[in-house]
Enzyme design. Sequence first.
Site, PDB file in Angstrom:
ATOM      1  CG  ASN A   1      -1.739   1.249   1.259  1.00 29.59           C
ATOM      2  OD1 ASN A   1      -1.865   2.176   0.437  1.00 29.59           O
ATOM      3  ND2 ASN A   1      -2.318   1.470   2.649  1.00 29.59           N
TER       4      ASN A   1
ATOM      5  CE  LYS B   1      -0.125   3.268   4.959  1.00 28.06           C
ATOM      6  NZ  LYS B   1      -0.112   3.248   6.375  1.00 28.06           N
TER       7      LYS B   1
ATOM      8  CG  HIS C   1      -6.104   1.953   5.261  1.00 26.49           C
ATOM      9  ND1 HIS C   1      -5.381   2.920   6.277  1.00 26.49           N
ATOM     10  CD2 HIS C   1      -4.980   0.951   5.141  1.00 26.49           C
ATOM     11  CE1 HIS C   1      -4.249   2.674   6.538  1.00 26.49           C
ATOM     12  NE2 HIS C   1      -3.907   1.530   5.710  1.00 26.49           N
TER      13      HIS C   1
ATOM     14  CD  GLU D   1      -2.880   5.465   6.933  1.00 30.99           C
ATOM     15  OE1 GLU D   1      -2.696   5.547   5.783  1.00 30.99           O
ATOM     16  OE2 GLU D   1      -1.908   5.231   7.536  1.00 30.99           O
TER      17      GLU D   1
ATOM     18  CD  GLU E   1      -3.489  -2.152   7.327  1.00 29.92           C
ATOM     19  OE1 GLU E   1      -2.357  -2.448   6.830  1.00 29.92           O
ATOM     20  OE2 GLU E   1      -4.017  -1.052   7.107  1.00 29.92           O
TER      21      GLU E   1
ATOM     22  N   GLY F   1       2.526   2.591  11.019  1.00 24.96           N
ATOM     23  CA  GLY F   1       3.395   3.766  10.722  1.00 24.96           C
ATOM     24  C   GLY F   1       4.789   3.652  11.607  1.00 24.96           C
TER      25      GLY F   1
ATOM     26  CB  SER G   1       5.360  -1.295  12.167  1.00 25.52           C
ATOM     27  OG  SER G   1       4.835  -0.108  12.173  1.00 25.52           O
TER      28      SER G   1
HETATM   29  P1  13P Z   1       2.696   0.745   7.530  1.00 27.96           P
HETATM   30  O1  13P Z   1       3.328  -0.560   7.137  1.00 27.96           O
HETATM   31  O2  13P Z   1       3.626   1.957   7.231  1.00 27.96           O
HETATM   32  O3  13P Z   1       2.729   0.630   9.360  1.00 27.96           O
HETATM   33  O4  13P Z   1       1.328   0.858   7.193  1.00 27.96           O
HETATM   34  C1  13P Z   1       0.709  -0.429   7.436  1.00 27.96           C
HETATM   35  C2  13P Z   1      -0.631   0.008   6.780  1.00 27.96           C
HETATM   36  O5  13P Z   1      -1.412   0.769   7.148  1.00 27.96           O
HETATM   37  C3  13P Z   1      -0.898  -0.639   5.403  1.00 27.96           C
HETATM   38  O6  13P Z   1      -1.880  -0.408   4.842  1.00 27.96           O
END
Ligand code: 13P
Length: 247
Positions: A6, A8, A91, A93, A161, A167, A209
Amino acid sequence: MLIVGNWKAYVETLEKAKRLYAVAKRLAAAGHHEIVIAPSAPHLGFLAGGNRSSVEFAAQDISSSLGGAATGEVTAGAVAGVGATYVIVGHSERRAAGETDALVLQKVQHALAHGLVPILCIGERERDAEARYLAHLRTQISLILTALSPQERKKIVVAYEPIWAIGKSATEAITPTDLNEMVLYIRKILTEFLPGKGASKINILYGGSVESGNIRALAAASSIDGFLVGHASTDAASFGALVKAVT
Ligand code: 13P
């Protein structure tokens, strides 16, 4: 394993998107798992449109609208039309930006109606001593699966997640033992909606992570089916190392 990168909003130039796609193609060609990348919508259109490789594409989100007078929305039909086969839905976010379970359900239904596989994201904000977070996860799954037909339920992927693990760095991610427990718990909930062997066939991914330093231990200690990787998927060397670490 199913490994989804992802990107992002980390990747903003087409040059970088092309470089990461080239890495994904090499990993997929080498038979290193099922590799899926989720670029931003413009890059998805550019890369997926000309894709002749075994890399698959996911949209990072889709609209809850079905099109028409909806300025700025990217619909399930539009992303399926350029060659995406998956879409990340719900997600954290997006939920943090105001997305409700009702909207997540609409998106899952639009995805399925257009032949896309929804990657349904669930996860708790934090862990409380009374384990209320377990009930939260059950609710997140149940609200969606209750509304789907038995055939539709079989077509989703569940991505666990935990928000507290997203993150950060591998040292702050979930422990392999805890991940094992969570996968068993999520699979148990799925059996309530998918009798027989149905639940065992649903792919459960972990995200939060995941890096080259912890992916092997996470995979070894649990019956996880794959990973939804954020920041480590947006650096060519990290993504390559991460995928190879579980090969
Ligand atoms: P990170 O791997 O940056 O922690 O993000 C995980 C995530 O939200 C994947 O969709």
